[in-house]
Design a protein around this motif. Structure first.
Motif, PDB file in Angstrom:
ATOM      1  N   LEU A 171      10.848  48.148  74.237  1.00 56.89           N
ATOM      2  CA  LEU A 171      12.034  47.329  74.072  1.00 56.89           C
ATOM      3  C   LEU A 171      12.380  47.151  72.605  1.00 56.89           C
ATOM      4  CD1 LEU A 171      14.231  45.396  75.078  1.00 56.89           C
ATOM      5  CD2 LEU A 171      12.507  43.598  75.184  1.00 56.89           C
ATOM      6  N   GLU A 172      11.398  46.933  71.764  1.00 58.59           N
ATOM      7  CA  GLU A 172      11.648  46.654  70.358  1.00 58.59           C
ATOM      8  C   GLU A 172      12.071  47.907  69.587  1.00 58.59           C
ATOM      9  OE1 GLU A 172       8.507  42.931  69.854  1.00 58.59           O
ATOM     10  OE2 GLU A 172       7.956  44.942  69.190  1.00 58.59           O
ATOM     11  N   LYS A 173      11.705  49.062  70.050  1.00 60.83           N
ATOM     12  CA  LYS A 173      11.948  50.280  69.294  1.00 60.83           C
ATOM     13  C   LYS A 173      13.253  50.982  69.672  1.00 60.83           C
ATOM     14  CE  LYS A 173       7.066  51.367  68.448  1.00 60.83           C
ATOM     15  NZ  LYS A 173       5.970  52.324  68.725  1.00 60.83           N
ATOM     16  N   GLN A 174      13.850  50.575  70.767  1.00 58.31           N
ATOM     17  CA  GLN A 174      15.013  51.308  71.259  1.00 58.31           C
ATOM     18  C   GLN A 174      16.295  50.507  71.109  1.00 58.31           C
ATOM     19  OE1 GLN A 174      14.876  54.426  72.395  1.00 58.31           O
ATOM     20  NE2 GLN A 174      12.682  54.495  72.044  1.00 58.31           N
ATOM     21  N   PHE A 175      17.375  51.195  70.779  1.00 59.45           N
ATOM     22  CA  PHE A 175      18.692  50.580  70.866  1.00 59.45           C
ATOM     23  C   PHE A 175      19.088  50.524  72.339  1.00 59.45           C
ATOM     24  CE2 PHE A 175      18.736  52.537  66.609  1.00 59.45           C
ATOM     25  CZ  PHE A 175      18.996  51.396  65.852  1.00 59.45           C
ATOM     26  N   VAL A 176      19.946  49.564  72.685  1.00 59.59           N
ATOM     27  CA  VAL A 176      20.317  49.373  74.079  1.00 59.59           C
ATOM     28  C   VAL A 176      20.925  50.635  74.667  1.00 59.59           C
ATOM     29  CG1 VAL A 176      21.896  48.119  75.607  1.00 59.59           C
ATOM     30  CG2 VAL A 176      20.595  46.889  73.884  1.00 59.59           C
ATOM     31  N   ALA A 177      21.759  51.330  73.905  1.00 62.96           N
ATOM     32  CA  ALA A 177      22.429  52.532  74.412  1.00 62.96           C
ATOM     33  C   ALA A 177      21.419  53.605  74.825  1.00 62.96           C
ATOM     34  CB  ALA A 177      23.373  53.094  73.353  1.00 62.96           C
ATOM     35  N   LYS A 178      20.259  53.625  74.182  1.00 67.06           N
ATOM     36  CA  LYS A 178      19.212  54.579  74.542  1.00 67.06           C
ATOM     37  C   LYS A 178      18.197  53.950  75.498  1.00 67.06           C
ATOM     38  CE  LYS A 178      19.410  57.219  70.221  1.00 67.06           C
ATOM     39  NZ  LYS A 178      18.637  57.683  69.037  1.00 67.06           N
ATOM     40  N   PHE A 179      17.994  52.652  75.349  1.00 65.23           N
ATOM     41  CA  PHE A 179      16.964  51.970  76.123  1.00 65.23           C
ATOM     42  C   PHE A 179      17.330  51.883  77.601  1.00 65.23           C
ATOM     43  CE2 PHE A 179      15.459  47.827  77.819  1.00 65.23           C
ATOM     44  CZ  PHE A 179      14.106  48.106  77.852  1.00 65.23           C
ATOM     45  N   VAL A 180      18.568  51.475  77.899  1.00 65.64           N
ATOM     46  CA  VAL A 180      18.971  51.255  79.290  1.00 65.64           C
ATOM     47  C   VAL A 180      18.866  52.536  80.125  1.00 65.64           C
ATOM     48  CG1 VAL A 180      20.883  50.602  80.809  1.00 65.64           C
ATOM     49  CG2 VAL A 180      20.396  49.241  78.770  1.00 65.64           C
ATOM     50  N   PRO A 181      19.371  53.686  79.660  1.00 70.10           N
ATOM     51  CA  PRO A 181      19.199  54.899  80.473  1.00 70.10           C
ATOM     52  C   PRO A 181      17.732  55.239  80.743  1.00 70.10           C
ATOM     53  CG  PRO A 181      20.882  55.251  78.813  1.00 70.10           C
ATOM     54  CD  PRO A 181      20.238  53.945  78.489  1.00 70.10           C
ATOM     55  N   ARG A 182      16.847  54.938  79.786  1.00 72.81           N
ATOM     56  CA  ARG A 182      15.421  55.215  80.008  1.00 72.81           C
ATOM     57  C   ARG A 182      14.853  54.275  81.064  1.00 72.81           C
ATOM     58  NH1 ARG A 182      12.024  56.170  74.586  1.00 72.81           N
ATOM     59  NH2 ARG A 182      10.494  56.572  76.214  1.00 72.81           N
ATOM     60  N   VAL A 183      15.288  53.031  81.035  1.00 75.48           N
ATOM     61  CA  VAL A 183      14.840  52.080  82.046  1.00 75.48           C
ATOM     62  C   VAL A 183      15.355  52.500  83.420  1.00 75.48           C
ATOM     63  CG1 VAL A 183      14.983  49.688  82.855  1.00 75.48           C
ATOM     64  CG2 VAL A 183      14.696  50.162  80.423  1.00 75.48           C
ATOM     65  N   ILE A 184      16.620  52.891  83.479  1.00 71.63           N
ATOM     66  CA  ILE A 184      17.207  53.325  84.751  1.00 71.63           C
ATOM     67  C   ILE A 184      16.469  54.543  85.299  1.00 71.63           C
ATOM     68  CG2 ILE A 184      19.278  54.354  85.783  1.00 71.63           C
ATOM     69  CD1 ILE A 184      20.950  52.480  84.061  1.00 71.63           C
TER      70      ILE A 184
END
Length: 255
Positions: A171-184
């Motif tokens: 969570l701390e290392k990723q920007f939301v635009a990159k983080f959310v697709p990885r979570v999905i």
């Protein structure tokens, strides 16, 4: 005699049809077919949640007004939720889960009539219902999602609802635009296994509507309860921190 032959002919065709259906169902539960089907479902789940991510958002201000009017809450802001009795918040959260579970059940019954042919639109609507529910649960426990960090936390809760653990470091290392697709993607991998295991029963005619309703009910209820547990725990932690900060004695002046 002719009528008897016709009845026997009809019975024979029905039996053959039933045997073909059983054979087809067995083929779908074959490990190789399951693997192929799981990859397809994984892609469908990922697409459904990506679309919901870009289109579904509960307006926090309007929802706060709804909570205040519907439940007579004294909170003027979401920060005020930490002054509301936790039992009251739990009651609202449980009602929210029940309402979205009923909606998903009705939707599953309608699209379940189409069997596996309507699975993709069913997943799209189910993702939207689930995400709206998780957003509302977040707001009920005092967690709006106005900033990128808050939005990322919302998707951590969504992953928790799907039974996926997302590390804080990610969570701390990723920007939301990159983080959310990885979570999905992680959600899709986890959810597809359970969907394939249970939704292959939608191949069976006549009962596919009831099965679709039951499966949607199960998924939304279970995901809702997990998300509620996630937000409730965070809420109680925040309340505890606020109480501790108020009772902490003032620092002594330096001598």
């Amino acid at each position: 005699m002719l009528a008897q032959e016709r009845r026997e002919s009809f019975t024979t065709r029905a039996l053959r049809s039933g045997q073909a259906l059983i054979l087809e169902y067995d083929n779908m539960t074959d490990p190789t077919r399951k693997s192929w089907m799981r990859r397809g479902v994984e892609g469908a789940v990922r697409s459904a949640f990506m679309k919901a991510y870009s289109t579904v958002k509960v307006n926090p201000e309007k929802y706060l007004d709804h909570l205040r009017m519907a439940y007579n809450l004294p909170a003027a802001t979401y920060q005020g939720m930490y002054s509301v009795d936790p039992g009251t918040l739990d009651h609202i959260a449980e009602q929210t889960i029940r309402a979205h579970t009923r909606l998903a059940t009705v939707e599953g019954a309608g699209l379940g009539l189409g069997g596996m042919f309507t699975m993709l639109p069913d997943l799209g609507i189910l993702a939207a219902i689930t995400l709206r529910m998780i957003q509302k649960l977040s707001l009920i426990y005092g967690f709006p999602y106005n900033t990128e960090e808050e939005e990322a936390e919302l998707w951590v809760a969504a992953a928790s609802a799907a039974g996926v653990d997302i590390s804080r470091e990610l969570l701390e290392k990723q920007f939301v635009a990159k983080f959310v697709p990885r979570v999905i993607q992680r959600i899709a991998v986890s959810a597809s296994a359970e969907i394939v295991e249970k939704w292959t029963a939608r191949l069976i005619p006549l009962v596919s509507s009831a099965i679709g309703a039951g499966l949607n009910h199960y998924f939304v209820k279970v995901w809702g309860e997990r998300a509620m547990g996630h937000f409730r725990q965070k809420h109680l932690q925040m309340r505890s921190q606020q109480v501790n900060s108020k009772v902490r004695p003032p620092a002594l002046p330096a001598s």
